[in-house]
Design a protein around this motif. Structure first.
Motif, short mmCIF file in Angstrom:
data_model
loop_
_atom_site.label_atom_id
_atom_site.label_comp_id
_atom_site.label_asym_id
_atom_site.label_seq_id
_atom_site.Cartn_x
_atom_site.Cartn_y
_atom_site.Cartn_z
N ARG A 53 54.40 0.80 -25.43
CA ARG A 53 54.06 -0.17 -26.48
C ARG A 53 53.41 0.51 -27.68
O ARG A 53 53.26 -0.12 -28.73
CB ARG A 53 53.09 -1.22 -25.92
N THR A 54 53.03 1.77 -27.53
CA THR A 54 52.27 2.46 -28.58
C THR A 54 53.16 3.40 -29.38
O THR A 54 53.93 4.18 -28.81
CB THR A 54 51.12 3.28 -27.96
N VAL A 55 53.06 3.30 -30.68
CA VAL A 55 53.65 4.26 -31.61
C VAL A 55 52.48 5.00 -32.26
O VAL A 55 51.59 4.37 -32.86
CB VAL A 55 54.52 3.56 -32.66
N ARG A 56 52.46 6.30 -32.11
CA ARG A 56 51.31 7.11 -32.53
C ARG A 56 51.65 7.94 -33.76
O ARG A 56 52.71 8.58 -33.81
CB ARG A 56 50.88 8.02 -31.37
N ILE A 57 50.72 7.97 -34.71
CA ILE A 57 50.88 8.72 -35.96
C ILE A 57 49.80 9.78 -36.04
O ILE A 57 48.65 9.55 -35.68
CB ILE A 57 50.78 7.76 -37.17
N ASN A 58 50.19 10.95 -36.54
CA ASN A 58 49.24 12.03 -36.73
C ASN A 58 49.67 12.86 -37.94
O ASN A 58 50.75 12.62 -38.50
CB ASN A 58 49.12 12.89 -35.48
N THR A 59 48.84 13.82 -38.31
CA THR A 59 49.10 14.58 -39.53
C THR A 59 48.41 15.94 -39.46
O THR A 59 47.41 16.09 -38.75
CB THR A 59 48.58 13.81 -40.76
N PHE A 60 48.94 16.90 -40.21
CA PHE A 60 48.27 18.19 -40.39
C PHE A 60 47.36 18.19 -41.62
O PHE A 60 46.75 19.22 -41.92
CB PHE A 60 49.31 19.30 -40.54
N SER A 61 47.28 17.07 -42.34
CA SER A 61 46.51 17.05 -43.58
C SER A 61 45.04 17.32 -43.36
O SER A 61 44.38 17.93 -44.22
CB SER A 61 46.68 15.69 -44.27
N LYS A 62 44.49 16.90 -42.23
CA LYS A 62 43.05 17.05 -42.00
C LYS A 62 42.72 18.34 -41.26
O LYS A 62 41.56 18.76 -41.25
CB LYS A 62 42.51 15.86 -41.21
N THR A 63 43.69 18.97 -40.61
CA THR A 63 43.42 20.19 -39.85
C THR A 63 43.98 21.45 -40.49
O THR A 63 43.55 22.55 -40.14
CB THR A 63 43.98 20.06 -38.42
N ILE A 64 44.95 21.32 -41.41
CA ILE A 64 45.43 22.47 -42.19
C ILE A 64 45.09 22.24 -43.66
O ILE A 64 44.18 22.85 -44.19
CB ILE A 64 46.94 22.72 -41.99
N ALA A 65 45.82 21.32 -44.31
CA ALA A 65 45.55 21.01 -45.71
C ALA A 65 46.38 19.80 -46.11
O ALA A 65 47.52 19.65 -45.66
CB ALA A 65 45.90 22.19 -46.62
N PRO A 66 45.84 18.92 -46.96
CA PRO A 66 46.62 17.76 -47.41
C PRO A 66 47.91 18.14 -48.11
O PRO A 66 48.91 17.42 -48.02
CB PRO A 66 45.66 17.04 -48.36
N GLY A 67 47.90 19.28 -48.81
CA GLY A 67 49.07 19.67 -49.58
C GLY A 67 50.29 20.02 -48.77
O GLY A 67 51.40 20.08 -49.32
N VAL A 68 50.14 20.27 -47.47
CA VAL A 68 51.33 20.57 -46.67
C VAL A 68 52.15 19.32 -46.41
O VAL A 68 53.33 19.41 -46.02
CB VAL A 68 51.00 21.28 -45.34
#
Length: 411
Positions: A237-252
């Motif tokens: 039932r879960t769709v999960r979202i994540n990002t490298f913006s906070k752990t590498i850089a927003p510009g990637v």
């Protein structure tokens, strides 16, 4: 008769929302000559400029004919394996076919909406919640309903009562429930584990999708990790979202979605070509040899120092009738001022005093949040954070009516 211009050809959704603010309007604050506590930006020294240059050189040397081509090379393809490994570190068992890569987390939210939402569908959100998500839901013509947040995250009991009442009278439920369970934006609070379990039970009982947004989950400074919703979900039932913006850089500008494989295939189909192949290869190269894990450890040290300075400064300078959250991670502290405060009206005075913040009204679907504000400790230097809090306290003392002090010195 020919009409001038083309605005009459806009969709109904665009015409209906033309008068509303959009995600990014607040960026005009960025030019203010004041301590920037408005922005959820990484502090400049945290950006891995040298290591990204080295990774780019290695990538171009290893794949000179493919790194910049459509689709990229083996390194670009390998990023899904990196994400699978990191998901397993959080207790999520998934395959590369369950991963859809996107051009950032907001693109991921938009992609989920494109697959699930029809105009008029309901989305339940935390009140308050990420203002960028509110704009995306409105752009898809969704009806947005808020459910309160407290010190343990989304009030899932209140949601359960509402859903039960709807079912009893035959009223429809939401299509999506959007939540930021770890170090929530804007409040900084974390959802209790029993609430996570109940939310998943409700999703199955009332037939909705849980959209779990987790940009900050790796940035914990105190306490013990709580299991992601996706790790607890046995019913897909879960769709999960994540990002490298906070752990590498927003510009990637690289995020991803984790879902069951059938759903991920629809994201691939609807959002084909949405992420840059060179950046995928760059991140895969950068993540080799434990570099990302070492970077996250350093980030946590830097952010913890800034968080601690902000909390200590709030305690030292704020009037006793002002309260605030005390996050265990992430970027944000949520401030609650006395009744009668209007933080949007107070913002120009705060800027004149030397500090910026975001008014709480930005984070609500309705006309709420006037006496709240979001402060970010992620961007400014520790000494500047203290200067900013002192400036904000002066602004508050000059313009906020006194109350009975029911909030105490923190919360």
């Amino acid at each position: 008769m020919t009409q001038h211009g083309i605005e009459h050809l806009f969709t109904d959704t665009v015409r209906d929302t033309m008068g509303s603010g959009v995600y990014g309007d607040w960026r005009s604050i960025q030019n203010a000559d004041a301590v920037p506590l408005a922005f959820g930006f990484p502090y400049p020294e945290s950006l891995p400029n040298g290591e990204l240059v080295s990774a780019a050189e290695s990538l171009l040397a290893a794949e000179p004919d493919r790194a910049l081509q459509y689709g990229g090379g083996d390194r670009a393809a390998g990023l899904r394996d990196v994400i699978v490994d990191r998901a397993r570190d959080r207790g999520i068992d998934c395959s590369t076919d369950a991963i859809h890569l996107t051009n950032g987390a907001t693109r991921a939210i938009d992609t989920v909406c494109r697959v699930f939402l029809e105009p008029g569908d309901e989305v339940v959100v935390e009140a308050p919640t990420f203002m960028g998500a509110l704009g995306i839901f409105r752009n898809h013509g969704a009806t947005v309903t808020g459910v309160d947040v407290d010190e343990e995250g989304l009030d899932v009991d209140a949601l359960a009562e509402d859903l039960a009442a709807r079912a009893e009278r035959g009223a429809p439920g939401p299509k999506l429930v959007y939540t930021i369970p770890d170090f929530q934006n804007p409040t900084g609070v974390t959802m209790a584990t029993d609430r996570r379990e109940l939310l998943l039970d409700l999703a199955e009982t009332h037939d909705f999708v849980v959209l779990e947004d987790d940009p900050y989950g790796r940035l914990r400074y105190d306490g013990v990790d709580r299991p992601p919703l996706k790790a607890l979900d046995s019913a897909d039932r879960t769709v999960r979202i994540n990002t490298f913006s906070k752990t590498i850089a927003p510009g990637v500008r690289t995020g991803w979605i984790v879902a069951d494989e059938r759903t991920a295939a629809q994201f691939d189909r609807i959002d084909a070509g949405g992420e840059p192949s060179f950046t995928r290869g760059l991140i895969d190269t950068y993540c080799a040899d434990g570099r990302l894990d070492r970077a996250v450890s350093r980030l946590c040290e830097g952010y913890e120092e800034r968080r601690d300075r902000m909390l200590a400064s709030l305690d030292a300078y704020m009037p006793p009738d002002v309260g605030w959250s005390e996050p265990s991670g992430g970027f944000f502290v949520w401030i609650e001022f006395p009744d009668g405060t209007d933080t949007e009206a107070m913002l120009p005075e705060a800027i004149d005093a030397g500090v910026t913040y975001l008014p709480g009204s930005f984070f609500y679907a309705g006309d709420d949040g006037d006496r709240f504000a979001r402060l970010s400790f992620s961007h400014a230097a520790p000494a500047a954070i203290e200067d900013g809090i002192e400036a904000l306290a002066r602004t508050v003392s000059d313009g906020v009516p006194s109350t009975d002090g029911r909030l105490g010195r923190g919360r």
